[in-house]
Design an enzyme around this catalytic site. Sequence first.
Site, PDB file in Angstrom:
ATOM      1  N   ARG A  46       4.762 -21.042   4.687  1.00 41.40           N
ATOM      2  CA  ARG A  46       5.540 -22.285   4.744  1.00 41.40           C
ATOM      3  C   ARG A  46       4.796 -23.415   5.458  1.00 41.40           C
ATOM      4  NH1 ARG A  46      11.515 -20.866   6.464  1.00 41.40           N
ATOM      5  NH2 ARG A  46      10.234 -19.998   8.101  1.00 41.40           N
ATOM      6  N   LYS A 152       4.345  -1.976   7.228  1.00 43.99           N
ATOM      7  CA  LYS A 152       5.422  -1.367   7.988  1.00 43.99           C
ATOM      8  C   LYS A 152       6.101  -2.412   8.865  1.00 43.99           C
ATOM      9  CE  LYS A 152       4.746   0.424  12.057  1.00 43.99           C
ATOM     10  NZ  LYS A 152       4.246  -0.134  13.308  1.00 43.99           N
ATOM     11  N   ASP A 181       0.067   2.490   5.829  1.00 41.48           N
ATOM     12  CA  ASP A 181       0.093   3.011   7.192  1.00 41.48           C
ATOM     13  C   ASP A 181      -1.367   2.957   7.631  1.00 41.48           C
ATOM     14  OD1 ASP A 181      -0.297   4.772   9.415  1.00 41.48           O
ATOM     15  OD2 ASP A 181       1.639   5.674   8.978  1.00 41.48           O
ATOM     16  N   HIS A 182      -1.706   1.999   8.477  1.00 42.00           N
ATOM     17  CA  HIS A 182      -3.140   1.728   8.669  1.00 42.00           C
ATOM     18  C   HIS A 182      -3.881   2.895   9.323  1.00 42.00           C
ATOM     19  CE1 HIS A 182      -2.063   0.498  12.803  1.00 42.00           C
ATOM     20  NE2 HIS A 182      -3.329   0.611  13.089  1.00 42.00           N
ATOM     21  N   LYS A 186      -8.167   4.984   8.871  1.00 46.53           N
ATOM     22  CA  LYS A 186      -9.168   5.152   9.934  1.00 46.53           C
ATOM     23  C   LYS A 186     -10.158   6.246   9.528  1.00 46.53           C
ATOM     24  CE  LYS A 186      -6.081   3.667  13.649  1.00 46.53           C
ATOM     25  NZ  LYS A 186      -6.609   2.575  14.442  1.00 46.53           N
ATOM     26  N   GLU A 220      -1.642   3.745  24.484  1.00 47.26           N
ATOM     27  CA  GLU A 220      -2.182   2.381  24.551  1.00 47.26           C
ATOM     28  C   GLU A 220      -2.160   1.892  25.994  1.00 47.26           C
ATOM     29  OE1 GLU A 220      -1.213  -0.256  21.065  1.00 47.26           O
ATOM     30  OE2 GLU A 220       0.541   1.040  21.082  1.00 47.26           O
ATOM     31  N   ASP A 239       8.172   2.664  15.986  1.00 46.02           N
ATOM     32  CA  ASP A 239       6.922   1.918  15.858  1.00 46.02           C
ATOM     33  C   ASP A 239       5.728   2.843  15.611  1.00 46.02           C
ATOM     34  OD1 ASP A 239       5.454  -0.562  16.038  1.00 46.02           O
ATOM     35  OD2 ASP A 239       4.726   0.096  17.996  1.00 46.02           O
ATOM     36  N   HIS A 244       2.728   6.586  12.012  1.00 46.09           N
ATOM     37  CA  HIS A 244       1.363   7.013  12.326  1.00 46.09           C
ATOM     38  C   HIS A 244       1.289   8.473  12.810  1.00 46.09           C
ATOM     39  CE1 HIS A 244       0.820   2.813  11.881  1.00 46.09           C
ATOM     40  NE2 HIS A 244       1.063   2.450  13.122  1.00 46.09           N
ATOM     41  N   LYS A 344       3.281   2.606  25.431  1.00 48.97           N
ATOM     42  CA  LYS A 344       2.600   1.378  25.843  1.00 48.97           C
ATOM     43  C   LYS A 344       2.277   1.504  27.328  1.00 48.97           C
ATOM     44  CE  LYS A 344       3.354  -0.997  21.967  1.00 48.97           C
ATOM     45  NZ  LYS A 344       2.236  -1.355  21.094  1.00 48.97           N
ATOM     46  N   LYS A 349      -6.525   4.207  26.819  1.00 46.49           N
ATOM     47  CA  LYS A 349      -6.364   3.975  25.384  1.00 46.49           C
ATOM     48  C   LYS A 349      -7.026   5.142  24.682  1.00 46.49           C
ATOM     49  CE  LYS A 349      -6.948   1.028  21.450  1.00 46.49           C
ATOM     50  NZ  LYS A 349      -5.713   1.426  20.789  1.00 46.49           N
TER      51      LYS A 349
HETATM   52  C1  BG6 Z   1       1.032  -0.678  15.041  1.00 47.45           C
HETATM   53  C2  BG6 Z   1       2.146  -0.804  16.024  1.00 47.45           C
HETATM   54  O1  BG6 Z   1       1.491  -0.109  13.849  1.00 47.45           O
HETATM   55  O2  BG6 Z   1       0.013   0.130  15.590  1.00 47.45           O
HETATM   56  C3  BG6 Z   1       1.648  -1.376  17.341  1.00 47.45           C
HETATM   57  O3  BG6 Z   1       3.164  -1.638  15.503  1.00 47.45           O
HETATM   58  C4  BG6 Z   1       0.481  -0.573  17.850  1.00 47.45           C
HETATM   59  O4  BG6 Z   1       2.678  -1.427  18.315  1.00 47.45           O
HETATM   60  C5  BG6 Z   1      -0.564  -0.390  16.764  1.00 47.45           C
HETATM   61  O5  BG6 Z   1      -0.074  -1.260  18.947  1.00 47.45           O
HETATM   62  C6  BG6 Z   1      -1.653   0.548  17.200  1.00 47.45           C
HETATM   63  O6  BG6 Z   1      -2.682   0.525  16.253  1.00 47.45           O
HETATM   64  P1  BG6 Z   1      -4.174   0.889  16.661  1.00 47.45           P
HETATM   65  O7  BG6 Z   1      -4.913   0.877  15.367  1.00 47.45           O
HETATM   66  O8  BG6 Z   1      -4.625  -0.134  17.628  1.00 47.45           O
HETATM   67  O9  BG6 Z   1      -4.104   2.249  17.294  1.00 47.45           O
END
Ligand code: BG6
Length: 495
Positions: A46, A152, A181-182, A186, A220, A239, A244, A344, A349
């Site tokens: 937009r 997602k 689902d990213h 990986k 994280e 989340d 994941h 979180k 990490k």
């Molecule tokens: C996302 C979540 O799908 O994955 C986030 O919504 C999270 O909250 C993130 O931080 C983590 O992804 P990665 O690739 O950094 O482990």
Amino acid sequence: KKPGPTVLFIFGGSGDLNQRKLTPALYNLWLDGLMPEQFSIIGTGRTDYSNEKFRDHLLEGINEFSRRKSDGNGSWEKFSQQISYLRMDVDKPEDYVAMGKIISDYEAEWGVEVHVLFYLAVAPQLVPEITTNLNKLEKAKDKNRARIVIEKPFGHDLKSAEELNRLLTEMFDESQIYRIDHYLGKETVQNILALRFANALFEPIWNRNYIDHVQITAAETVGVEDRGGYYERSGALRDMVQNHILQLLCMVAMEAPVSFEADEIRNKKSDVLNAIRKIKKEEVQQYAVRGQYSQGWVQGQQEKAYREEKGVAPDSSVETFAAVKFYIDNWRWQDVPFYVRTGKFLKEKTTLITVQFKEAPKYAFPPEASETWRSNRLTISIQPEMDIRLRFQAKRPGQTMSLNPVNMVFSYADSYDAPQPEAYETLLLDAMMGNPTQFMRGDQVEVAWEVIAPIQETWENRPPVDFPNYAPGTWGPEDAEALIAREGRNWITLP
Ligand code: BG6
């Protein structure tokens, strides 16, 4: 092999995901020579942008977030010639007509029929409206040429996911729908399949006879940052666990596929999800632990409590930490616990999968030979470390028989010079090539919601009395330690 000529529309083009992940991924694919010979990327949104302004906005993202920056040799300038911007309102059907025109113009210019990818990098509530409007577009209905990628969260619970699946499959063929689902893109996650099914070594012991338990940690070190508004409707379970973590669990637990056909792999994963024991509501407390971070100091910096974050209710009951014990009721895994945790603001990490094998049946060694008997363990570090370690007992050099666990390590950094592609590169390329293997099928998403539903509902109906219950920079609430410790085990982190 490269994808055929492609027109790629990115809904939410002016948004964060495009700037941080999508355009950098497409740029890196192009640098690697993997983009189609003919392609066009059209960001929609937009905001009022000229093409120039839009490209400048994306270049900032390249310079900040891409694994390769713009190099001063004109690469970005050349690549970005294929990027343009279309201002549109997603609720105005007439704006979609412009998309149809863009597609036919490219077909005329290139003299071929093109593939069209619609990437929905938008808030989930916009998905029904956008897809309903796309369905009026002749080009989007073409089952062989048009694909829709959906970010997602896919639904908010079982019911909403079912409704969304119903709506989408009434309009499009399942083969056109790419639910992303990213984590599945990986490199280290994809390698789990290679580890398990390209070796004869592990599979014979990959079962309840030899494995004591499995752990998955996705920790994280940041809080919810500026996503408080989204997170309030989500929480750690929705989340991270529903998608994941359950997908990682599937990779560890699935049966061997007979081929690499998309549906063969996805069937095997669905089998795992379907076999996960449904936790009874009255048992949730024994199986799951929730947490929320308080304020505190991390590395000399004071961090806000979750309840003080922007967009978060001051008495919020939303969990920023979740630990769950799952069982998979099938022949391979009966009674083997799968402990998972995510949160979180944790201490490190790390995303780590640990397969803990059972102890040796008999020790001939005197008890003083080792302090640690539980030593056979395989750890798969997904990120940021990328390695696989096999831990076993060895003799410590010297005149006494003294034992000490050692590691055999496969490290990506030591084994390969080539940089690892980002997950979004892999997945965007797959979507352009029409390979849905690493995407979630509708039924998987639904079963995953079903798996977490009892926990979700119990937590929502019983507000926590002890929130906030962990400080930033720790491993989460004490109850999470107790969840595993009362069974004589402990959470494993890398040394
Ligand atoms: C996302 C979540 O799908 O994955 C986030 O919504 C999270 O909250 C993130 O931080 C983590 O992804 P990665 O690739 O950094 O482990």
